[in-house]
Design a protein around this motif. Structure first.
Motif, PDB file in Angstrom:
ATOM      1  N   ASN A 273      94.096  25.959  20.493  1.00  0.00           N
ATOM      2  CA  ASN A 273      95.200  26.903  20.324  1.00  0.00           C
ATOM      3  C   ASN A 273      96.231  26.780  21.436  1.00  0.00           C
ATOM      4  O   ASN A 273      97.441  26.907  21.203  1.00  0.00           O
ATOM      5  N   ASN A 274      95.755  26.536  22.642  1.00  0.00           N
ATOM      6  CA  ASN A 274      96.689  26.358  23.751  1.00  0.00           C
ATOM      7  C   ASN A 274      97.567  25.132  23.519  1.00  0.00           C
ATOM      8  O   ASN A 274      98.780  25.139  23.784  1.00  0.00           O
ATOM      9  N   ARG A 275      96.950  24.074  23.010  1.00  0.00           N
ATOM     10  CA  ARG A 275      97.712  22.845  22.731  1.00  0.00           C
ATOM     11  C   ARG A 275      98.666  23.046  21.557  1.00  0.00           C
ATOM     12  O   ARG A 275      99.805  22.559  21.581  1.00  0.00           O
ATOM     13  N   LEU A 276      98.219  23.777  20.530  1.00  0.00           N
ATOM     14  CA  LEU A 276      99.114  24.087  19.418  1.00  0.00           C
ATOM     15  C   LEU A 276     100.324  24.876  19.897  1.00  0.00           C
ATOM     16  O   LEU A 276     101.450  24.635  19.459  1.00  0.00           O
ATOM     17  N   ALA A 277     100.082  25.817  20.796  1.00  0.00           N
ATOM     18  CA  ALA A 277     101.189  26.602  21.345  1.00  0.00           C
ATOM     19  C   ALA A 277     102.145  25.718  22.143  1.00  0.00           C
ATOM     20  O   ALA A 277     103.367  25.852  22.040  1.00  0.00           O
ATOM     21  N   LEU A 278     101.589  24.804  22.928  1.00  0.00           N
ATOM     22  CA  LEU A 278     102.427  23.900  23.730  1.00  0.00           C
ATOM     23  C   LEU A 278     103.319  23.038  22.847  1.00  0.00           C
ATOM     24  O   LEU A 278     104.470  22.748  23.204  1.00  0.00           O
ATOM     25  N   GLU A 279     102.809  22.642  21.691  1.00  0.00           N
ATOM     26  CA  GLU A 279     103.579  21.774  20.801  1.00  0.00           C
ATOM     27  C   GLU A 279     104.369  22.557  19.758  1.00  0.00           C
ATOM     28  O   GLU A 279     104.992  21.963  18.879  1.00  0.00           O
ATOM     29  N   SER A 280     104.362  23.879  19.843  1.00  0.00           N
ATOM     30  CA  SER A 280     105.031  24.708  18.846  1.00  0.00           C
ATOM     31  C   SER A 280     106.544  24.612  18.965  1.00  0.00           C
ATOM     32  O   SER A 280     107.095  24.158  19.971  1.00  0.00           O
ATOM     33  N   GLU A 281     107.218  25.112  17.931  1.00  0.00           N
ATOM     34  CA  GLU A 281     108.675  25.109  17.944  1.00  0.00           C
ATOM     35  C   GLU A 281     109.218  26.044  19.015  1.00  0.00           C
ATOM     36  O   GLU A 281     110.260  25.780  19.623  1.00  0.00           O
ATOM     37  N   PHE A 282     108.521  27.154  19.269  1.00  0.00           N
ATOM     38  CA  PHE A 282     108.974  28.086  20.306  1.00  0.00           C
ATOM     39  C   PHE A 282     109.025  27.406  21.668  1.00  0.00           C
ATOM     40  O   PHE A 282     109.936  27.644  22.458  1.00  0.00           O
ATOM     41  N   VAL A 283     108.032  26.599  21.972  1.00  0.00           N
ATOM     42  CA  VAL A 283     108.007  25.904  23.254  1.00  0.00           C
ATOM     43  C   VAL A 283     108.964  24.714  23.240  1.00  0.00           C
ATOM     44  O   VAL A 283     109.683  24.471  24.212  1.00  0.00           O
ATOM     45  N   SER A 284     108.988  23.976  22.132  1.00  0.00           N
ATOM     46  CA  SER A 284     109.840  22.784  22.051  1.00  0.00           C
ATOM     47  C   SER A 284     111.301  23.099  22.312  1.00  0.00           C
ATOM     48  O   SER A 284     112.003  22.332  22.969  1.00  0.00           O
TER      49      SER A 284
END
Length: 552
Positions: A273-284
């Motif tokens: 989940n942490n990695r999914l969050a890092l690669e999410s559109e919000f982070v991008s």
């Protein structure tokens, strides 16, 4: 052994440019510290001409191995690859850490990664809600307004002729923090015990809970820690597999495995989940702002002051020249301070870092709880011209739900997505959208061939407005008027190509309207011209490329 060398990087040690890191073919790396920079240069010229490897699009020369981090950043193609989404956020952060001098071989300069999730209490983690994400435009110390005010007051009221002003007396990355995060796995357990005189730290200071670590980073004025890469790939770091006796906290709880958030039933799920969050559109779409703080133009100087991002002066490159200190005791004291206060990465750029190609833009309000009740997606397009027309056809029965926009400089875009759940209530204020699983800015992308510009043929005396554009109910065609040849035109939203030119008016067509749905299989379009002459045209449902000529 020389034949096994794959990359050679210049490195700093205690803020001095006196080291080299050599990467081998077996995926190991060794770091050497030398007496001075001149020796480093001699050693590089004695090693194979491998440069910094082949991963960054740089020539394999000794000159590259001796280049500064700024030079490596400017010459590399990695930023452009990241913008085009050819590499992940994780890989790009590793690249920035690597060329800026951060290395897994020096705990004082360990790679630094951002906290990105803020919710460590819920049973479920909804990665479509912006309030579950950290605002990456601010340093950790400025996320909590009360604590930010404390640091701002410290800076403004600082009076010391010997020590420059700073917001934070501690750093976001130090060797002790790295050992604390990785306490449960070797060789870091041994490193930590050696550092602590053979004993583990007090249980209440030990990394025992992700949620507690996050809360401390928001409340404690001496804690502004960021994360390390392992939070995004190494679940073993959260498990006390060797059953170390890490003590008992004052509240009576024994410290063993790291306590994970309720939404993570295992270390593997937490990392995923942490990695999914890092690669999410919000982070991008906001990661470039965090890069500005850590590696970029907000790292030092007036911009750092404005961003509440100034650290103790001995954390910065160039703050002290150890070779000029002749007193052994004074030099040892300064070296000890550098080790204790942390080391800021080498600055890579002095202007804002370019953003990643994204169909989304975040605002500070999106990180509040209130935004959970509002529409959470804001589309952003590669044009500096304001949007003058928006059409949203999102019925669940459509094969291509989309938002279609046209800018004042006549660029139209079709933004399609998949996985839309639809409206959750009947009012605009209460509508909730699930963030698209896949955002496909088909024509609004940065790829020139996928963007349609129509300005060359438009009558410049006509003011472009929303009346000049209509979209068919199935999103397949966009109709535009205002052309100098008194026509209006039909473009395919899938390809951006012109499919039909419709003539019949004696003056420039200035407005268009269509029936809300297909009537009897056809779509009726009404056009009006500058001389106030109306005309009608029919788009046939079965043969959508055939248009009946408008009446006179």
């Amino acid at each position: 052994m020389f034949t096994e060398i794959r990359a050679v990087f210049s490195r700093r040690y205690l803020l001095q440019n006196t080291s080299l890191e050599i990467f081998m073919s077996n995926r190991t790396a060794v770091m050497f510290n030398f007496p001075d920079a001149a020796t480093v240069k001699k050693v590089v010229h004695s090693l194979p001409r491998v440069g910094v490897g082949t991963n960054f699009g740089l020539p394999q020369t000794r000159r590259i191995s001796l280049a500064t981090p700024k030079q490596l950043f400017k010459a590399s193609s990695m930023t452009q690859r990241w913008q085009r989404r050819e590499i992940s956020n994780f890989d790009y952060l590793i690249f920035l850490n690597t060329i800026s001098g951060r290395t897994f071989n020096d705990l004082n300069q360990y790679p630094v990664f951002p906290w990105v999730i803020t919710n460590y209490d819920s049973e479920e983690l909804d990665l479509t809600l912006p309030s579950n994400f950290r605002d990456l435009s601010k340093p950790i110390g400025a996320l909590n307004p009360k604590r930010a005010a404390f640091f701002s007051d410290r800076y403004e009221s600082w009076e010391d002729d010997q020590v420059p002003k700073f917001h934070y007396g501690t750093h976001y990355s130090t060797s002790s923090f790295t050992m604390m995060w990785l306490l449960r796995i070797e060789p870091f357990t041994t490193f930590f015990l050696n550092f602590q005189g053979g004993k583990f730290d007090h249980a209440d200071r030990t990394f025992s809970s992700v949620a507690r670590a996050w809360r401390n980073c928001q409340r404690d004025t001496s804690d502004v820690k960021e994360l390390i890469p392992e939070f995004y790939y190494l679940p073993e770091m959260f498990v006390n597999a060797n059953s170390y006796n890490l003590g008992v906290m004052e509240e009576g709880a024994m410290v063993s495995d790291v306590e994970l958030p309720p939404w993570a039933k295992s270390p593997e799920e937490f990392v995923r989940n942490n990695r999914l969050a890092l690669e999410s559109e919000f982070v991008s779409c906001q990661l470039h702002q965090w890069i500005d703080l850590i590696f970029g133009y907000k790292q030092q100087g007036p911009e750092a002051t404005r961003a509440l991002n100034v650290f103790y002066y001995l954390t910065y490159e160039g703050a002290v020249n150890l070779s000029s200190i002749t007193d052994p005791m004074l030099r040892e004291a300064v070296e000890s301070q550098i080790r204790s206060f942390g080391q800021t990465p080498c600055q890579l750029l002095i202007e804002p870092h370019p953003p990643r190609s994204s169909a989304m833009q975040v605002t500070p309000l999106m990180f509040t709880e209130q935004m959970q009740q509002d529409v959470i997606m804001v589309l952003k397009f590669p044009s500096n011209s304001p949007v003058t027309h928006v059409a949203a056809n999102t019925q669940t029965g459509l094969t291509s739900p989309a938002i279609i926009t046209v800018t004042a400089n006549r660029i139209f875009a079709v933004n399609k997505w998949y996985g839309l759940t639809g409206h959750q209530s009947s009012t605009v204020q209460d509508q909730q959208y699930q963030l698209p699983v896949e955002i496909d800015p088909l024509i609004a992308s940065n790829v020139g061939s996928h963007r349609r510009q129509i300005s060359d043929l438009l009558d410049q005396s006509i003011q472009i407005s929303s009346q000049c554009f209509i979209i068919t109910a199935d999103n397949r065609f966009i109709l535009l008027c205002g052309f100098w040849d008194k026509s209006f035109r039909v473009y395919s939203t899938d390809s951006g190509k012109l499919t039909q030119i419709v003539f019949g008016h004696r003056d420039v067509v200035t407005c268009l309207a269509r029936s809300e749905s297909y009537i009897g299989g056809d779509c009726y379009v009404l056009s009006g011209s500058r001389d106030a002459t109306p005309a009608a045209v029919v788009l046939e449902r079965e043969a959508q490329q055939h248009w009946r000529e408008p009446g006179q």
